[in-house]
Design a protein around this motif. Sequence first.
Motif, PDB file in Angstrom:
ATOM      1  N   ALA A  53       0.833  -1.209   0.000  1.00 31.28           N
ATOM      2  CA  ALA A  53       0.000   0.000   0.000  1.00 31.28           C
ATOM      3  C   ALA A  53       0.864   1.255   0.000  1.00 31.28           C
ATOM      4  N   HIS A  54       0.416   2.260  -0.723  1.00 30.60           N
ATOM      5  CA  HIS A  54       1.130   3.536  -0.741  1.00 30.60           C
ATOM      6  C   HIS A  54       1.180   4.163   0.648  1.00 30.60           C
ATOM      7  N   THR A  55       0.270   3.790   1.523  1.00 27.30           N
ATOM      8  CA  THR A  55       0.230   4.353   2.873  1.00 27.30           C
ATOM      9  C   THR A  55       1.221   3.700   3.826  1.00 27.30           C
ATOM     10  N   CYS A 104      18.761  -9.664   5.182  1.00 22.84           N
ATOM     11  CA  CYS A 104      17.342 -10.026   5.061  1.00 22.84           C
ATOM     12  C   CYS A 104      16.910 -10.664   6.382  1.00 22.84           C
ATOM     13  N   VAL A 105      15.683 -10.420   6.769  1.00 22.53           N
ATOM     14  CA  VAL A 105      15.124 -10.941   8.022  1.00 22.53           C
ATOM     15  C   VAL A 105      14.125 -12.037   7.680  1.00 22.53           C
ATOM     16  N   LEU A 106      14.304 -13.199   8.334  1.00 22.32           N
ATOM     17  CA  LEU A 106      13.440 -14.359   8.110  1.00 22.32           C
ATOM     18  C   LEU A 106      12.804 -14.771   9.433  1.00 22.32           C
ATOM     19  N   VAL A 107      11.512 -15.043   9.410  1.00 25.61           N
ATOM     20  CA  VAL A 107      10.771 -15.440  10.609  1.00 25.61           C
ATOM     21  C   VAL A 107      11.054 -16.917  10.892  1.00 25.61           C
ATOM     22  N   ASP A 108      11.387 -17.215  12.154  1.00 19.98           N
ATOM     23  CA  ASP A 108      11.639 -18.602  12.572  1.00 19.98           C
ATOM     24  C   ASP A 108      10.401 -19.463  12.386  1.00 19.98           C
ATOM     25  N   ASP A 109      10.603 -20.718  12.041  1.00 22.47           N
ATOM     26  CA  ASP A 109       9.545 -21.738  11.955  1.00 22.47           C
ATOM     27  C   ASP A 109       8.486 -21.435  10.901  1.00 22.47           C
ATOM     28  N   ALA A 110       8.830 -20.635   9.891  1.00 21.23           N
ATOM     29  CA  ALA A 110       7.886 -20.335   8.816  1.00 21.23           C
ATOM     30  C   ALA A 110       7.713 -21.553   7.916  1.00 21.23           C
ATOM     31  N   SER A 111       6.656 -21.553   7.144  1.00 16.23           N
ATOM     32  CA  SER A 111       6.370 -22.626   6.201  1.00 16.23           C
ATOM     33  C   SER A 111       7.376 -22.619   5.045  1.00 16.23           C
ATOM     34  N   ALA A 112       7.780 -21.424   4.612  1.00 15.67           N
ATOM     35  CA  ALA A 112       8.773 -21.269   3.551  1.00 15.67           C
ATOM     36  C   ALA A 112       9.442 -19.912   3.714  1.00 15.67           C
ATOM     37  N   TRP A 113      10.618 -19.769   3.129  1.00 15.82           N
ATOM     38  CA  TRP A 113      11.302 -18.475   3.165  1.00 15.82           C
ATOM     39  C   TRP A 113      12.057 -18.230   1.867  1.00 15.82           C
ATOM     40  N   PHE A 114      12.226 -16.937   1.564  1.00 14.27           N
ATOM     41  CA  PHE A 114      12.902 -16.493   0.352  1.00 14.27           C
ATOM     42  C   PHE A 114      13.858 -15.360   0.711  1.00 14.27           C
ATOM     43  N   ASP A 115      15.085 -15.437   0.250  1.00 13.68           N
ATOM     44  CA  ASP A 115      16.071 -14.370   0.383  1.00 13.68           C
ATOM     45  C   ASP A 115      16.059 -13.635  -0.953  1.00 13.68           C
ATOM     46  N   CYS A 116      15.667 -12.351  -0.947  1.00 17.93           N
ATOM     47  CA  CYS A 116      15.385 -11.637  -2.199  1.00 17.93           C
ATOM     48  C   CYS A 116      16.032 -10.257  -2.256  1.00 17.93           C
ATOM     49  N   SER A 117      16.011  -9.704  -3.461  1.00 22.99           N
ATOM     50  CA  SER A 117      16.325  -8.288  -3.668  1.00 22.99           C
ATOM     51  C   SER A 117      15.250  -7.712  -4.583  1.00 22.99           C
ATOM     52  N   VAL A 118      15.011  -6.416  -4.466  1.00 22.30           N
ATOM     53  CA  VAL A 118      13.992  -5.766  -5.294  1.00 22.30           C
ATOM     54  C   VAL A 118      14.484  -5.749  -6.734  1.00 22.30           C
ATOM     55  N   GLU A 119      13.668  -6.268  -7.637  1.00 19.66           N
ATOM     56  CA  GLU A 119      13.962  -6.300  -9.068  1.00 19.66           C
ATOM     57  C   GLU A 119      13.297  -5.116  -9.777  1.00 19.66           C
ATOM     58  N   GLU A 120      11.990  -4.951  -9.526  1.00 20.93           N
ATOM     59  CA  GLU A 120      11.225  -3.876 -10.151  1.00 20.93           C
ATOM     60  C   GLU A 120      10.081  -3.468  -9.238  1.00 20.93           C
ATOM     61  N   GLN A 121       9.605  -2.259  -9.425  1.00 20.84           N
ATOM     62  CA  GLN A 121       8.463  -1.767  -8.665  1.00 20.84           C
ATOM     63  C   GLN A 121       7.571  -0.974  -9.607  1.00 20.84           C
ATOM     64  N   PHE A 122       6.263  -1.277  -9.577  1.00 23.42           N
ATOM     65  CA  PHE A 122       5.299  -0.627 -10.462  1.00 23.42           C
ATOM     66  C   PHE A 122       4.197   0.008  -9.634  1.00 23.42           C
ATOM     67  N   ARG A 123       3.899   1.248  -9.910  1.00 26.47           N
ATOM     68  CA  ARG A 123       2.783   1.930  -9.250  1.00 26.47           C
ATOM     69  C   ARG A 123       1.500   1.455  -9.910  1.00 26.47           C
ATOM     70  N   SER A 124       0.529   1.026  -9.119  1.00 29.00           N
ATOM     71  CA  SER A 124      -0.729   0.531  -9.665  1.00 29.00           C
ATOM     72  C   SER A 124      -1.847   0.783  -8.664  1.00 29.00           C
ATOM     73  N   GLY A 125      -2.730   1.728  -8.981  1.00 31.46           N
ATOM     74  CA  GLY A 125      -3.822   2.054  -8.069  1.00 31.46           C
ATOM     75  C   GLY A 125      -3.290   2.585  -6.759  1.00 31.46           C
ATOM     76  N   ASP A 126      -3.825   2.078  -5.646  1.00 32.13           N
ATOM     77  CA  ASP A 126      -3.389   2.546  -4.331  1.00 32.13           C
ATOM     78  C   ASP A 126      -2.263   1.687  -3.744  1.00 32.13           C
ATOM     79  N   HIS A 127      -1.676   0.808  -4.567  1.00 30.51           N
ATOM     80  CA  HIS A 127      -0.565  -0.047  -4.144  1.00 30.51           C
ATOM     81  C   HIS A 127       0.577   0.028  -5.155  1.00 30.51           C
TER      82      HIS A 127
END
Length: 157
Positions: A53-55, A104-127
């Motif tokens: 969200a933009h907010t 990167c911060v990963l939550v313990d005991d999660a179902s799955a996790w991903f170590d990522c970097s921002v590739e692209e960002q697109f403005r769309s509506g209010d998000h």
Amino acid sequence: MTALGLNLRRVYGAYPTGVAVVAGLAGGRPAGIAASSFVPVSLAPPLVSVCVAHTSTTWPLLRELPRIGISVLGAHQEHVGRSLGSRDGDRFAGVGWRSTADGCVLVDDASAWFDCSVEEQFRSGDHDIVVFRVHDLDAAADVPPLVFHASAFRRLG
């Protein structure tokens, strides 16, 4: 909220989604948000996305970080979803987590996790639609995911 907005919220809620935490180290402290819009995008290259969200006051702290963790919460982690989805207080109070050398911060005991970097960002509506490149990942086969459906957290089965 308008009648259309209320109806959109109700109908969007008919589609169950997993609950993910998007988090990184900002100023040496964990910062993160809950997202129910996590979506795998591509296998080659490995990409996933979330909508923010933009907010959001936390996303500006995260978007410039070199690495961001995405943790798919397990069915037993409703309290984590509520904590990271709140707007006030220390969102990580009582939440087990670890950070990687890249921040990167990963939550313990999660179902799955991903170590990522921002590739692209697109403005769309209010998000913004944020596409992440996946650098590392894993899943716990024995941890069912937490699901958000009809404005409530739910467990599968």
